[in-house]
Design a protein around this motif. Structure first.
Motif, PDB file in Angstrom:
ATOM      1  N   UNK A 149       0.619  -1.123  -0.007  1.00 25.48           N
ATOM      2  CA  UNK A 149       0.143  -0.047   0.027  1.00 25.48           C
ATOM      3  C   UNK A 149       0.930   1.118  -0.051  1.00 25.48           C
ATOM      4  N   UNK A 150       0.323   2.243  -0.679  1.00 26.44           N
ATOM      5  CA  UNK A 150       1.188   3.578  -0.367  1.00 26.44           C
ATOM      6  C   UNK A 150       1.376   4.017   1.099  1.00 26.44           C
ATOM      7  N   UNK A 151       2.586   4.316   1.467  1.00 30.45           N
ATOM      8  CA  UNK A 151       2.833   4.894   2.853  1.00 30.45           C
ATOM      9  C   UNK A 151       2.902   6.521   2.707  1.00 30.45           C
ATOM     10  N   UNK A 152       1.836   7.210   3.244  1.00 33.38           N
ATOM     11  CA  UNK A 152       2.155   8.592   3.183  1.00 33.38           C
ATOM     12  C   UNK A 152       2.544   9.266   4.480  1.00 33.38           C
ATOM     13  N   UNK A 153       3.687   9.998   4.407  1.00 33.96           N
ATOM     14  CA  UNK A 153       4.301  10.653   5.740  1.00 33.96           C
ATOM     15  C   UNK A 153       3.621  12.057   5.904  1.00 33.96           C
ATOM     16  N   UNK A 154       3.090  12.189   7.126  1.00 32.65           N
ATOM     17  CA  UNK A 154       2.601  13.375   7.817  1.00 32.65           C
ATOM     18  C   UNK A 154       3.712  13.894   8.582  1.00 32.65           C
ATOM     19  N   UNK A 155       4.448  15.070   7.820  1.00 33.78           N
ATOM     20  CA  UNK A 155       5.632  15.574   8.669  1.00 33.78           C
ATOM     21  C   UNK A 155       5.089  16.797   9.498  1.00 33.78           C
ATOM     22  N   UNK A 156       5.128  16.355  11.018  1.00 32.42           N
ATOM     23  CA  UNK A 156       4.400  16.923  11.904  1.00 32.42           C
ATOM     24  C   UNK A 156       5.196  17.819  12.733  1.00 32.42           C
ATOM     25  N   UNK A 157       4.824  19.257  12.331  1.00 37.12           N
ATOM     26  CA  UNK A 157       5.476  20.245  13.241  1.00 37.12           C
ATOM     27  C   UNK A 157       7.126  20.239  13.024  1.00 37.12           C
ATOM     28  N   UNK A 158       7.272  20.401  11.903  1.00 42.15           N
ATOM     29  CA  UNK A 158       8.959  20.410  11.396  1.00 42.15           C
ATOM     30  C   UNK A 158       9.118  21.260  10.514  1.00 42.15           C
ATOM     31  N   UNK A 159      10.332  21.685  10.181  1.00 49.81           N
ATOM     32  CA  UNK A 159      10.930  22.546   9.603  1.00 49.81           C
ATOM     33  C   UNK A 159      11.248  21.871   8.087  1.00 49.81           C
ATOM     34  N   UNK A 160      10.838  22.114   7.074  1.00 46.28           N
ATOM     35  CA  UNK A 160      11.106  21.566   5.784  1.00 46.28           C
ATOM     36  C   UNK A 160      12.318  21.139   5.477  1.00 46.28           C
TER      37      UNK A 160
END
Lengths: 152, 173
Positions: free
Chosen positions: B90-101
């Motif tokens: 399955x596709x694994x989507x990352x939710x980059x939480x409260x981070x600096x790009x």
């Protein structure tokens, strides 16, 4: 040196007071009271045994902001509570709501009280009952007492 | 009979407290299970001008993994998420939480990027909608758009093999 010590002591003194000092402007004192009650009764999930008002965790700050914004939009306290429960579950509430799985929690103490009162009343009644003594035994006892008197 | 009462009370109390000891207070049951996944539309980490929305994922089983470069246990979890992604289930989507790009990008360069896409939740607003309170967290979302499973804390190889993979396979069959 003395000043440094004073500074250290002052630093220690100030630290615990730093949580929840965002300077929010409220439209009315009622709203501010609602806000303060909410952040006292909502749990910070990161540092589980603190409420939102006492916690300096990032999430607590975000949830305070969320609470503030919802109140500013004219949402009621209950709507804020529902919002939090929908996301974090009943665990987020320090004052659990009265619902099917908390009936025992809310009513349990009263049930216990009723049970204890019943037991106490039953025991008192038992103690109050006059002692029934068989007439023959009573006569015998009297006789014995009299004999005792006459032997003196 | 009367003398047995304290023993009965003791056994009941001990049983209750013993049960309490086995509970993990850190495991907060999510009210989101079997509820529709909260919608979001967020900028993609790799190309912030584009957005990924939950609607783009509709109709398929997918995994949302909440991570951040500042999160230490995400580093421990990284190999497990990579193992999951490498199975191409399955596709694994990352939710980059409260981070600096910039930090997030560097983290992915350093450890490798297991995510099909990572989206940025810089102010943590989407995290609140998803009931995120500790990073990392991992969600399994079904083809019907419902949240099927939530894992709090780093996914271990055991929990991947014993819990998450069976759920994914069942959802896909």
């Amino acid at each position: 040196m003395k000043h440094f010590l004073l500074l250290v002591i002052f630093g220690l003194w100030v630290a615990p007071l730093q949580a929840a000092i965002e300077a929010y402007q409220f439209d009315s004192p009622e709203m501010e009271a609602d806000y303060n009650q909410l952040i006292d009764e909502l749990r910070c999930l990161v540092c589980q045994n603190q409420n939102l008002s006492a916690s300096d965790a990032d999430l607590a700050r975000d949830l305070r902001r969320e609470t503030y914004q919802m109140l500013q939009q004219g949402k009621s306290q209950q709507e804020v509570v529902d919002f939090m429960v929908a996301r974090y579950g009943d665990f987020v509430l320090y004052r659990p709501q009265f619902q099917s799985n908390t009936y025992l929690l809310w009513l349990g103490p009263f049930l216990l009280l009723v049970l204890v009162l019943y037991l106490v009343v039953r025991r008192l009644r038992a103690a109050d009952k006059p002692v029934e003594v068989d007439a023959a035994a009573m006569a015998e006892a009297k006789q014995l007492l009299e004999d005792n008197e006459s032997h003196k | 009979m009367r003398s047995a009462l304290p023993l009965v009370v003791f056994v009941l109390m001990a049983g209750l407290l013993g049960y309490g000891l086995r509970l993990d207070p850190k495991k907060v049951p999510s009210p989101l299970i079997d509820k529709p996944a909260p919608e979001f539309s967020l900028s993609i980490l790799e190309s912030p001008s584009r957005q990924l929305s939950t609607r783009d994922m509709a109709g398929q089983v997918w995994v949302l993994n909440v991570w951040a470069s500042w999160c230490v246990s995400c580093r421990a979890e990284h190999v497990v998420i990579t193992a999951l992604a490498n199975r191409n289930l399955v596709p694994v989507v990352g939710l980059n939480y409260k981070d600096e790009p910039a930090d997030a990008t560097r983290w992915l360069e350093q450890f490798g990027n297991p995510y099909a896409t990572s989206v940025m939740d810089q102010d943590g607003r989407v995290g609140i909608d998803w009931g995120v309170y500790g990073v990392p967290e991992t969600f399994v979302i079904g083809a019907d758009g419902m949240i099927k499973y939530k894992h709090i804390g780093p996914v271990t190889h055991e929990s991947l093999e014993q819990t998450i993979l069976p759920i994914l396979k069942e959802l896909q069959s």
